[in-house]
Design a protein around this motif. Structure first.
Motif, PDB file in Angstrom:
ATOM      1  N   GLY A   9       0.758  -1.176   0.115  1.00 20.70           N
ATOM      2  CA  GLY A   9       0.081  -0.102   0.089  1.00 20.70           C
ATOM      3  C   GLY A   9       0.799   1.301   0.063  1.00 20.70           C
ATOM      4  N   VAL A  10       1.910   1.176   0.811  1.00 21.00           N
ATOM      5  CA  VAL A  10       3.018   2.389   0.969  1.00 21.00           C
ATOM      6  C   VAL A  10       3.595   2.679  -0.533  1.00 21.00           C
ATOM      7  CG1 VAL A  10       4.809   3.355   1.994  1.00 21.00           C
ATOM      8  CG2 VAL A  10       3.261   2.273   3.429  1.00 21.00           C
ATOM      9  N   LEU A  11       3.828   1.590  -1.180  1.00 25.99           N
ATOM     10  CA  LEU A  11       4.561   1.739  -2.595  1.00 25.99           C
ATOM     11  C   LEU A  11       3.542   2.052  -3.377  1.00 25.99           C
ATOM     12  CD1 LEU A  11       6.689  -1.686  -2.944  1.00 25.99           C
ATOM     13  CD2 LEU A  11       7.471   0.878  -2.437  1.00 25.99           C
ATOM     14  N   LEU A  12       2.272   1.788  -3.412  1.00 25.31           N
ATOM     15  CA  LEU A  12       1.289   2.262  -4.369  1.00 25.31           C
ATOM     16  C   LEU A  12       0.879   3.594  -4.011  1.00 25.31           C
ATOM     17  CD1 LEU A  12      -0.692   1.383  -6.397  1.00 25.31           C
ATOM     18  CD2 LEU A  12      -2.341   0.738  -4.680  1.00 25.31           C
ATOM     19  N   ILE A  13       0.916   4.176  -2.842  1.00 24.54           N
ATOM     20  CA  ILE A  13       0.746   5.792  -2.697  1.00 24.54           C
ATOM     21  C   ILE A  13       1.975   6.282  -3.307  1.00 24.54           C
ATOM     22  CG2 ILE A  13       0.823   7.319  -0.861  1.00 24.54           C
ATOM     23  CD1 ILE A  13      -1.196   5.142   0.899  1.00 24.54           C
ATOM     24  N   LEU A  14       3.217   5.889  -2.927  1.00 27.09           N
ATOM     25  CA  LEU A  14       4.015   6.727  -3.579  1.00 27.09           C
ATOM     26  C   LEU A  14       4.124   6.609  -4.808  1.00 27.09           C
ATOM     27  CD1 LEU A  14       7.164   5.470  -1.248  1.00 27.09           C
ATOM     28  CD2 LEU A  14       6.205   7.772  -1.129  1.00 27.09           C
TER      29      LEU A  14
END
Length: 84
Positions: A9-14
């Motif tokens: 999820g963090v990678l997707l947001i970034l």
């Protein structure tokens, strides 16, 4: 902060942020976010310090009132005693 999101999820947001703002604007946004977070923490800390100082001054005032009332009662009691 990201306890419920996970690494994916963090990678997707970034990745979405990189696509929206571009590689040149992203560091500026990070710095602005960091500054805002730092100011918020400082403001919260100041509010907590103010609240602590108010409560300690209230305790001192109450303690002074108790001491003055106690001394007044003692003086009143001494004046009521019969002379020996």
């Amino acid at each position: 902060m990201f306890s419920g999101i996970g690494a994916t999820g963090v990678l997707l947001i970034l990745l979405i942020a990189l696509l929206l703002f571009g590689p040149n604007k992203l560091p500026e946004l990070g710095r602005a976010f960091g500054r805002t977070l730092r100011e918020f923490k400082a403001g919260a800390r100041d509010m907590m310090d103010d609240e602590d100082s108010k409560s300690s001054s209230r305790k001192e005032i109450v303690q002074e009132e108790v001491v003055s009332k106690t001394s007044a009662l003692n003086q009143n009691e001494q004046s009521r005693r019969l002379p020996e």
